[in-house]
Design a protein around this motif. Structure first.
Motif, PDB file in Angstrom:
ATOM      1  N   LEU A   1      -3.420 -18.778  -5.824  1.00  0.00           N
ATOM      2  CA  LEU A   1      -2.325 -18.181  -6.587  1.00  0.00           C
ATOM      3  C   LEU A   1      -2.876 -17.479  -7.814  1.00  0.00           C
ATOM      4  CD1 LEU A   1       0.633 -20.678  -6.678  1.00  0.00           C
ATOM      5  CD2 LEU A   1       0.474 -18.520  -5.502  1.00  0.00           C
ATOM      6  N   ARG A   2      -3.932 -18.108  -8.406  1.00  0.00           N
ATOM      7  CA  ARG A   2      -4.497 -17.529  -9.620  1.00  0.00           C
ATOM      8  C   ARG A   2      -5.029 -16.127  -9.356  1.00  0.00           C
ATOM      9  NH1 ARG A   2      -8.704 -20.952 -12.908  1.00  0.00           N
ATOM     10  NH2 ARG A   2     -10.035 -19.214 -12.465  1.00  0.00           N
TER      11      ARG A   2
ATOM     12  N   LEU B   1      -4.474 -10.430  -9.693  1.00  0.00           N
ATOM     13  CA  LEU B   1      -4.326  -9.124  -9.044  1.00  0.00           C
ATOM     14  C   LEU B   1      -3.070  -8.424  -9.540  1.00  0.00           C
ATOM     15  CD1 LEU B   1      -5.302  -9.470  -5.293  1.00  0.00           C
ATOM     16  CD2 LEU B   1      -6.178  -7.870  -6.976  1.00  0.00           C
ATOM     17  N   GLY B   2      -2.006  -9.224  -9.656  1.00  0.00           N
ATOM     18  CA  GLY B   2      -0.735  -8.678 -10.154  1.00  0.00           C
ATOM     19  C   GLY B   2      -0.908  -8.117 -11.546  1.00  0.00           C
ATOM     20  N   TYR B   3      -1.669  -8.890 -12.385  1.00  0.00           N
ATOM     21  CA  TYR B   3      -1.909  -8.424 -13.752  1.00  0.00           C
ATOM     22  C   TYR B   3      -2.673  -7.101 -13.725  1.00  0.00           C
ATOM     23  CZ  TYR B   3      -0.303 -12.548 -16.241  1.00  0.00           C
ATOM     24  OH  TYR B   3       0.463 -13.529 -16.776  1.00  0.00           O
TER      25      TYR B   3
ATOM     26  N   TRP C   1       6.849  -6.194  -5.618  1.00  0.00           N
ATOM     27  CA  TRP C   1       7.097  -6.706  -4.270  1.00  0.00           C
ATOM     28  C   TRP C   1       5.925  -7.565  -3.813  1.00  0.00           C
ATOM     29  CZ3 TRP C   1       4.481  -5.717   0.376  1.00  0.00           C
ATOM     30  CH2 TRP C   1       5.133  -6.153   1.520  1.00  0.00           C
ATOM     31  N   ALA C   2       4.699  -7.051  -4.073  1.00  0.00           N
ATOM     32  CA  ALA C   2       3.511  -7.798  -3.639  1.00  0.00           C
ATOM     33  C   ALA C   2       3.449  -9.144  -4.350  1.00  0.00           C
ATOM     34  CB  ALA C   2       2.256  -6.985  -3.918  1.00  0.00           C
ATOM     35  N   LEU C   3       3.748  -9.150  -5.646  1.00  0.00           N
ATOM     36  CA  LEU C   3       3.709 -10.414  -6.397  1.00  0.00           C
ATOM     37  C   LEU C   3       4.740 -11.390  -5.872  1.00  0.00           C
ATOM     38  CD1 LEU C   3       3.185  -9.822 -10.189  1.00  0.00           C
ATOM     39  CD2 LEU C   3       1.822 -11.155  -8.624  1.00  0.00           C
ATOM     40  N   SER C   4       5.970 -10.850  -5.612  1.00  0.00           N
ATOM     41  CA  SER C   4       7.030 -11.737  -5.131  1.00  0.00           C
ATOM     42  C   SER C   4       6.663 -12.301  -3.765  1.00  0.00           C
ATOM     43  CB  SER C   4       8.351 -10.968  -5.116  1.00  0.00           C
ATOM     44  OG  SER C   4       9.043 -11.178  -3.941  1.00  0.00           O
TER      45      SER C   4
ATOM     46  N   ASP D   1      -1.691 -20.028   2.475  1.00  0.00           N
ATOM     47  CA  ASP D   1      -3.131 -20.286   2.449  1.00  0.00           C
ATOM     48  C   ASP D   1      -3.623 -20.510   1.034  1.00  0.00           C
ATOM     49  OD1 ASP D   1      -3.629 -20.280   5.071  1.00  0.00           O
ATOM     50  OD2 ASP D   1      -4.230 -18.175   5.216  1.00  0.00           O
ATOM     51  N   ASP D   2      -2.709 -20.462   0.072  1.00  0.00           N
ATOM     52  CA  ASP D   2      -3.139 -20.562  -1.318  1.00  0.00           C
ATOM     53  C   ASP D   2      -3.637 -21.957  -1.654  1.00  0.00           C
ATOM     54  OD1 ASP D   2      -2.521 -17.948  -1.914  1.00  0.00           O
ATOM     55  OD2 ASP D   2      -0.400 -18.451  -2.054  1.00  0.00           O
TER      56      ASP D   2
END
Ligand code: ADP
Length: 514
Positions: A17-18, A23-25, A200-203, A233-234
């Motif tokens: 998740l991190r 990546l989102g950041y 969308w990718a983050l959600s 898989d996180d």
């Protein structure tokens, strides 16, 4: 109770998740950079347009000056005022100066260098012709007419050239504005798309697995699921799921241990109760035996039969007490068989015939097509305990009404139905086919403060020697063994209703969360 199938989740090289949040950041940083670049670009474009507008002002000034030249030229031809000549000449000098000062800018944007040079030349010729005209006017008429025609022609040319330059400038500014608008719209569109894509990718990557996990935890805590299984898989989610499942397993194990230790403790208490209970039949038997020994010679057959019957009766009573103890203590594996629910109840009602007073009416309304897969002896013991309690609560006169109905349950309805009752126990979820059994009596009812305790082992409101407080505890265990659930509603003076839900399908199947 169903066993928890603990899955050991593979700790392979997983995403985390991190990483996804980072990546989102990064996506948001990229957007921020894009916004900064866009702002800089917009600023530069605006500066360019500003320059062009300023240039446009110079060209307008140039054009206006040429118009003024022509105006004063016309005035001079008409009124021969020297002041008009001077004014026209002043404007011609201004045009010359404007061309000199802005030659570089004009030649880049609105006219070529030769055109600018030609314009300057025309202005110079114009000024000379005007000076010549002033000199010969009123002296040499034919020369004057020739000069006037030349001046008019060259003046027209000058105005045509500056007008063309002004039109070109307007076109350039309009084109720049169009380009600026297009670039701005495309950039805003791209930025919005990028923002939506990152969101969308983050959600999808972060929020969705968390929401699923939340639903799983909710399902586990409400008893609809035995273990948490999150399709992710996180690393973090896998380790939380793993830890959560371990915790559930541990809790179940402790619960079982607790139940066992409670059962052992209750066995001890029960043994004391049994010893006490056994005293009565044993002393009765002993008394009957003594009487029989004493009177064996003198008494008649009827008397001897009476005493023997008393011994037999008391022996039976003692056997029952021992059997109850054995039944409770023995850990037999559950053995299911398929049978009509109506038959089960008919047999139980028959067992209780001797204890049913004439004023009590037992009505069983059970559809013949309802078949259950149960351990006959255990379920009958549970039903027997419930009906016996109802008989005791009713006393001399009243009614026991037993009914059953098939249900097809979605997970939601399964939860709401029995959880809505005042006392709800066990796993009240059985998505799929189930049977809801209702045992309603018109007895005394149960006081509200007593209601939460009735399923506790050794809880009884009956007098010493009449109840051991294990009846409902055993009922609860048996219903739970069948993956069912039980709840109760009661009001003092208005009777009691026990609801039992038993699954009709393969009851060993773990319920699925929807
Ligand atoms: P016992 O019958 O030995 O007391 P149970 O576990 O069967 O033990 O019942 C516990 C208590 O619940 C009873 O003592 C009684 O107060 C109450 N109870 C159970 N069923 C009924 C009923 N149908 N009506 C009224 N009270 C009841």
């Amino acid at each position: 109770m169903q066993q928890i199938a603990l899955t050991c989740l593979p700790m392979k090289l997983q995403s985390s998740l991190r990483q996804k949040i980072t990546l989102g950041y990064l996506g948001y940083y990229a957007m921020a950079l894009l916004v900064i670049a866009l702002s800089l670009f917009t600023y530069a474009e605006l500066r360019l347009i500003e320059q062009k507008v300023r240039l446009g002002e110079g060209i307008s000034e140039l054009f206006d000056a040429t118009l003024e030249i022509r105006r004063f030229e016309k005035n001079y031809f008409l009124y021969r005022q020297f002041a008009d000549f001077q004014e026209g000449n002043r404007y011609a000098a201004k045009v010359d100066e404007l061309l000199e000062n802005n030659a570089a800018d004009f030649s880049v944007l609105v006219a070529s260098a030769p055109q600018i040079a030609s314009l300057k030349n025309k202005i110079r010729i114009y000024r000379n012709l005007m000076a010549e005209y002033v000199r010969v006017s009123n002296i040499d008429a034919p020369q004057e007419a020739l000069l006037e025609a030349q001046i008019r022609k060259i003046g027209k040319d000058v105005v045509a050239i500056t007008e063309g330059m002004a039109a070109a400038e307007r076109r350039i500014i309009r084109a720049s504005l169009d380009r600026f608008r297009t670039i701005l719209l495309v950039s805003i569109g791209m930025l919005s798309l990028l923002m939506m894509a990152v969101g969308w990718a983050l959600s999808r990557m972060v929020v969705r697995p968390l929401k699923h996990m939340d639903r799983c935890v909710e399902a586990v805590s409400s008893g609809r699921l035995d273990k948490m299984d999150v399709p992710s898989d996180d690393r973090e989610i896998l380790s939380i799921t793993h830890a959560f499942n371990l915790m559930i397993g541990e809790l179940e194990l402790r619960q079982k241990r607790l139940l066992r230790s409670e059962k052992l403790a209750s066995l001890g208490t029960m043994l004391a109760g049994v010893a006490h209970e056994m005293n009565n039949p044993l002393s009765n038997i002993s008394l009957s035996c003594q009487l029989l020994l004493e009177e064996i010679e003198d008494s008649d057959v009827a008397r001897r039969r009476e005493l023997m019957e008393q011994i037999e009766e008391q022996t039976e009573r003692a056997r029952k007490i021992v059997r109850a103890l054995l039944d409770f203590a023995r850990d037999k594996p559950i053995k299911r068989e398929r049978m009509p629910l109506a038959t089960l109840f008919d047999e139980v009602i028959l067992f209780l015939k001797g204890e049913t007073l004439s004023g009590v009416n037992i009505v069983a309304d059970i559809p013949a097509d309802i078949e259950v897969s149960v351990d006959r002896q255990r379920l009958q013991q549970a039903l027997l305990n419930l009906i016996k309690n109802a008989l005791e609560a009713i006393g001399a006169a009243g009614e026991i009404r037993i009914s059953a109905a098939k249900r097809h349950l979605t997970s939601e309805s399964a939860v709401s139905r029995l959880d809505g009752s005042p006392k709800s126990l066990g796993k009240c979820f059985h998505g799929g086919d189930a049977v809801d059994i209702e045992i309603r009596d018109s007895g005394t009812g149960i006081p509200t403060e007593v209601l939460p305790r009735i399923f506790d082992p050794f809880f009884t409101t009956k007098e010493v020697g009449y109840g051991m407080g294990l009846g409902l505890f055993i009922v609860y265990e048996i219903v739970e063994e069948h993956n069912g659930c039980i709840s109760v509603e009661s009001e003092v003076g208005r009777g009691t209703v026990f609801h039992i839900r038993l699954p009709l399908g393969n009851s060993d199947e773990a319920p699925q969360v929807s």
